[in-house]
Motif scaffolding. Structure first.
Motif, PDB file in Angstrom:
ATOM      1  N   ILE A 102      10.739  10.507  55.602  1.00 59.39           N
ATOM      2  CA  ILE A 102       9.102  10.401  55.364  1.00 59.39           C
ATOM      3  C   ILE A 102       8.382  10.437  56.651  1.00 59.39           C
ATOM      4  O   ILE A 102       7.682  11.326  56.710  1.00 59.39           O
ATOM      5  N   GLU A 103       8.994   9.767  57.699  1.00 59.25           N
ATOM      6  CA  GLU A 103       8.331   9.590  58.860  1.00 59.25           C
ATOM      7  C   GLU A 103       8.237  11.135  59.778  1.00 59.25           C
ATOM      8  O   GLU A 103       7.285  11.384  60.250  1.00 59.25           O
ATOM      9  N   ALA A 104       9.389  11.695  59.581  1.00 60.70           N
ATOM     10  CA  ALA A 104       9.722  12.978  60.646  1.00 60.70           C
ATOM     11  C   ALA A 104       9.577  14.081  59.794  1.00 60.70           C
ATOM     12  O   ALA A 104       9.094  15.163  60.517  1.00 60.70           O
ATOM     13  N   LEU A 105       9.834  14.028  58.522  1.00 63.22           N
ATOM     14  CA  LEU A 105      10.061  15.379  57.827  1.00 63.22           C
ATOM     15  C   LEU A 105       8.794  15.512  56.758  1.00 63.22           C
ATOM     16  O   LEU A 105       8.830  16.528  55.766  1.00 63.22           O
ATOM     17  N   GLY A 106       8.154  14.563  56.622  1.00 63.60           N
ATOM     18  CA  GLY A 106       6.983  14.653  55.278  1.00 63.60           C
ATOM     19  C   GLY A 106       7.267  14.455  53.919  1.00 63.60           C
ATOM     20  O   GLY A 106       6.688  14.640  53.017  1.00 63.60           O
ATOM     21  N   PHE A 107       8.473  13.979  53.735  1.00 62.26           N
ATOM     22  CA  PHE A 107       9.021  13.646  52.341  1.00 62.26           C
ATOM     23  C   PHE A 107       8.203  12.840  51.555  1.00 62.26           C
ATOM     24  O   PHE A 107       7.590  11.775  52.441  1.00 62.26           O
ATOM     25  N   SER A 108       7.840  12.574  50.602  1.00 63.66           N
ATOM     26  CA  SER A 108       7.407  11.315  49.627  1.00 63.66           C
ATOM     27  C   SER A 108       8.436  10.281  49.404  1.00 63.66           C
ATOM     28  O   SER A 108       9.721  10.905  49.468  1.00 63.66           O
ATOM     29  N   TRP A 109       7.955   9.237  49.311  1.00 60.92           N
ATOM     30  CA  TRP A 109       9.078   8.278  48.920  1.00 60.92           C
ATOM     31  C   TRP A 109       9.757   8.322  47.730  1.00 60.92           C
ATOM     32  O   TRP A 109      10.957   7.874  47.460  1.00 60.92           O
ATOM     33  N   ASP A 110       9.238   9.235  46.742  1.00 64.06           N
ATOM     34  CA  ASP A 110      10.214   9.348  45.555  1.00 64.06           C
ATOM     35  C   ASP A 110      11.199  10.581  45.439  1.00 64.06           C
ATOM     36  O   ASP A 110      11.866  10.735  44.726  1.00 64.06           O
TER      37      ASP A 110
END
Length: 235
Positions: A102-110
């Motif tokens: 999430i923090e480094a690669l921009g994934f969402s929490w789902d």
């Protein structure tokens, strides 16, 4: 992900990798189930792993031979110190990876749970430490679950299910129970019910009816069954 029994003869390396992964998955499952009830029954393990009881029993006996679990028929399963250490190591990998994605690669929490389930088995201890340092040694993952430290210790926060909180109270969202349910996570994000958010319970309908919440100044209506998946800390 292929299963061991479907691999052709000669796939020794892949069999080894899958065996190693299966051991870690079972230990992690037993650890998580033991947070609610210990010893853990074979039937609960089989249900959680989505396998037949006979398959679960076979793996548990194997783990017992490896001295990773204590097992007695009709009694249940507990982790040995070495089994718990490995389970916590895998959980640490998983939760650090989720946050890093999430923090480094921009994934969402789902999106991160499935990816972390794969990567948790393959990252080295050196990479794990680099990730932890890059994230400034976080205590919680994106869903509010505590991240085990290298020594296995975890920060503990007293929480209750949102569904049990009476009207008039203000709480802080701390954890989401079912972090593997992508649809639920997207819904909760749309509702603003993410860890760190302050929520005031305005009304609670009788007979397990819905709750009306004040979230960031907006009234939100949520079903009691969904509210049960949100763990909160009293303000």
């Amino acid at each position: 992900m292929p299963k061991i029994e479907t691999l052709p003869d000669g796939s020794s390396r892949q069999r080894h990798n899958l065996n190693h992964q299966a051991i870690e998955d079972y230990l992690k499952t037993i650890y998580m189930l033991a947070q609610d009830e210990s010893p853990v029954s074979t039937s609960r393990i089989a249900e959680a792993r989505d396998v037949k009881p006979a398959s679960a029993t076979s793996m548990i006996k194997r783990l017992a031979k490896l001295k990773m679990v204590n097992y007695a028929k009709h009694y249940g399963v507990t982790l040995t110190p070495s089994g718990e250490k490995l389970a916590l190591e895998v959980i640490r990998h998983h939760r650090l990876i989720e946050l890093y994605l999430i923090e480094a690669l921009g994934f969402s929490w789902d999106e991160v749970h499935e990816q972390a389930d794969i990567l948790e088995h393959v990252i080295s201890e050196k990479l794990e430490e680099r990730i932890a340092a890059a994230l400034n040694y976080p205590e919680f993952d994106p869903h509010g679950d505590p991240i085990p430290a290298r020594d296995g210790s975890m920060t503990k926060v007293a929480v209750e299910q949102l569904s049990t909180i009476p009207s008039g109270r203000t709480v802080w969202v701390r954890r989401i129970i079912d972090d593997a349910n992508s649809e639920l996570l997207r819904y909760l994000a749309d509702m603003g019910l993410v860890p760190g958010t302050a929520v005031t319970i305005q009304t609670v309908a009788p007979f397990d009816g819905p709750m009306t919440l004040l979230v960031d100044g907006e009234a939100k209506i949520i079903g009691r069954n969904v509210a049960a998946s949100v763990l909160v800390e009293l303000a």
